[in-house]
Design a protein around this motif. Structure first.
Motif, PDB file in Angstrom:
ATOM      1  N   VAL A   4       0.865  -1.183   0.000  1.00 52.98           N
ATOM      2  CA  VAL A   4       0.000   0.000   0.000  1.00 52.98           C
ATOM      3  C   VAL A   4       0.897   1.226   0.000  1.00 52.98           C
ATOM      4  O   VAL A   4       1.846   1.310   0.780  1.00 52.98           O
ATOM      5  N   ASP A   8      -1.662   6.776  -2.359  1.00 54.21           N
ATOM      6  CA  ASP A   8      -2.690   6.150  -3.203  1.00 54.21           C
ATOM      7  C   ASP A   8      -4.063   6.727  -2.872  1.00 54.21           C
ATOM      8  O   ASP A   8      -4.578   6.565  -1.770  1.00 54.21           O
ATOM      9  N   PRO A   9      -4.699   7.391  -3.837  1.00 52.35           N
ATOM     10  CA  PRO A   9      -6.030   7.954  -3.568  1.00 52.35           C
ATOM     11  C   PRO A   9      -7.080   6.872  -3.331  1.00 52.35           C
ATOM     12  O   PRO A   9      -8.124   7.136  -2.748  1.00 52.35           O
ATOM     13  N   GLY A  10      -6.775   5.630  -3.733  1.00 50.52           N
ATOM     14  CA  GLY A  10      -7.718   4.536  -3.520  1.00 50.52           C
ATOM     15  C   GLY A  10      -7.958   4.227  -2.053  1.00 50.52           C
ATOM     16  O   GLY A  10      -8.967   3.631  -1.695  1.00 50.52           O
ATOM     17  N   CYS A  11      -7.031   4.628  -1.189  1.00 52.65           N
ATOM     18  CA  CYS A  11      -7.220   4.404   0.245  1.00 52.65           C
ATOM     19  C   CYS A  11      -7.219   5.737   1.003  1.00 52.65           C
ATOM     20  O   CYS A  11      -6.966   5.780   2.193  1.00 52.65           O
ATOM     21  N   ARG A  15      -1.968  12.368  -1.785  1.00 49.81           N
ATOM     22  CA  ARG A  15      -1.365  12.887  -3.012  1.00 49.81           C
ATOM     23  C   ARG A  15      -1.815  14.328  -3.276  1.00 49.81           C
ATOM     24  O   ARG A  15      -3.002  14.621  -3.354  1.00 49.81           O
ATOM     25  N   ASN A  32      -4.447   8.099   6.449  1.00 49.38           N
ATOM     26  CA  ASN A  32      -5.688   7.518   5.928  1.00 49.38           C
ATOM     27  C   ASN A  32      -5.473   6.070   5.478  1.00 49.38           C
ATOM     28  O   ASN A  32      -6.242   5.177   5.829  1.00 49.38           O
ATOM     29  N   CYS A  33      -4.415   5.848   4.689  1.00 50.78           N
ATOM     30  CA  CYS A  33      -4.150   4.496   4.188  1.00 50.78           C
ATOM     31  C   CYS A  33      -3.730   3.566   5.322  1.00 50.78           C
ATOM     32  O   CYS A  33      -4.155   2.416   5.376  1.00 50.78           O
ATOM     33  N   GLN A  36      -6.916   2.601   7.158  1.00 57.16           N
ATOM     34  CA  GLN A  36      -7.792   1.684   6.433  1.00 57.16           C
ATOM     35  C   GLN A  36      -7.247   0.253   6.405  1.00 57.16           C
ATOM     36  O   GLN A  36      -8.013  -0.695   6.346  1.00 57.16           O
ATOM     37  N   TYR A  37      -5.935   0.111   6.442  1.00 61.48           N
ATOM     38  CA  TYR A  37      -5.333  -1.221   6.384  1.00 61.48           C
ATOM     39  C   TYR A  37      -4.752  -1.669   7.717  1.00 61.48           C
ATOM     40  O   TYR A  37      -4.050  -2.670   7.779  1.00 61.48           O
ATOM     41  N   ASP A  61       2.635   5.462  -4.210  1.00 66.96           N
ATOM     42  CA  ASP A  61       1.399   5.919  -4.820  1.00 66.96           C
ATOM     43  C   ASP A  61       0.620   4.688  -5.268  1.00 66.96           C
ATOM     44  O   ASP A  61       0.839   3.598  -4.758  1.00 66.96           O
ATOM     45  N   HIS A  62      -0.219   4.826  -6.252  1.00 67.56           N
ATOM     46  CA  HIS A  62      -1.019   3.717  -6.751  1.00 67.56           C
ATOM     47  C   HIS A  62      -0.164   2.850  -7.677  1.00 67.56           C
ATOM     48  O   HIS A  62       0.518   3.357  -8.555  1.00 67.56           O
TER      49      HIS A  62
END
Length: 115
Positions: A4, A8-11, A15, A32-33, A36-37, A61-62
């Motif tokens: 991760v 990464d904007p997915g989590c 960015r 945030n990431c 979430q993980y 990043d992603h």
């Protein structure tokens, strides 16, 4: 190996300061990431002799492995350690490694690609 990247904007990554901190993450002192993980990280950390690795890359990043990045070295080390137990010559058998070892299809394709 689960990778991760903090950006990464997915989590909810940070960015370009696009996404604000999730209040629950901020309250726990996590990104945030990371927040979430955190459950997955904790489960892996608490497994004795776990074959799993959780890699939270502070500058990632992603899909970091698609670019030149230090995380690629960590992936190489992880896969090298896997191949010590599962030699490359056994990966070309007709029986998929995913079936023999319980690995997911992505790992099978990744190991098959590097061998």
């Amino acid at each position: 190996m689960y990778i991760v990247g903090e950006k990464d904007p997915g989590c909810g990554g940070y960015r370009d300061d696009i996404l604000r901190a999730i209040p629950q993450a901020e309250a726990e002192g996590l990104s945030n990431c990371g927040w979430q993980y955190d459950g997955l990280r904790e489960v892996i950390a608490n497994q004795s002799n776990s074959p799993h690795v959780f890699d939270l890359s502070p500058t990632g990043d992603h899909v970091e492995t698609n670019r030149r990045n230090p995380v690629n070295d960590r992936v190489d080390i992880f896969l090298s350690e896997c191949l010590v137990d599962e030699p490359a010559e056994r990966l070309s058998t007709s029986e998929p490694i995913a079936r023999r070892t319980g690995m997911g299809r992505r790992r099978w394709h990744l190991i098959r690609w590097i061998s």
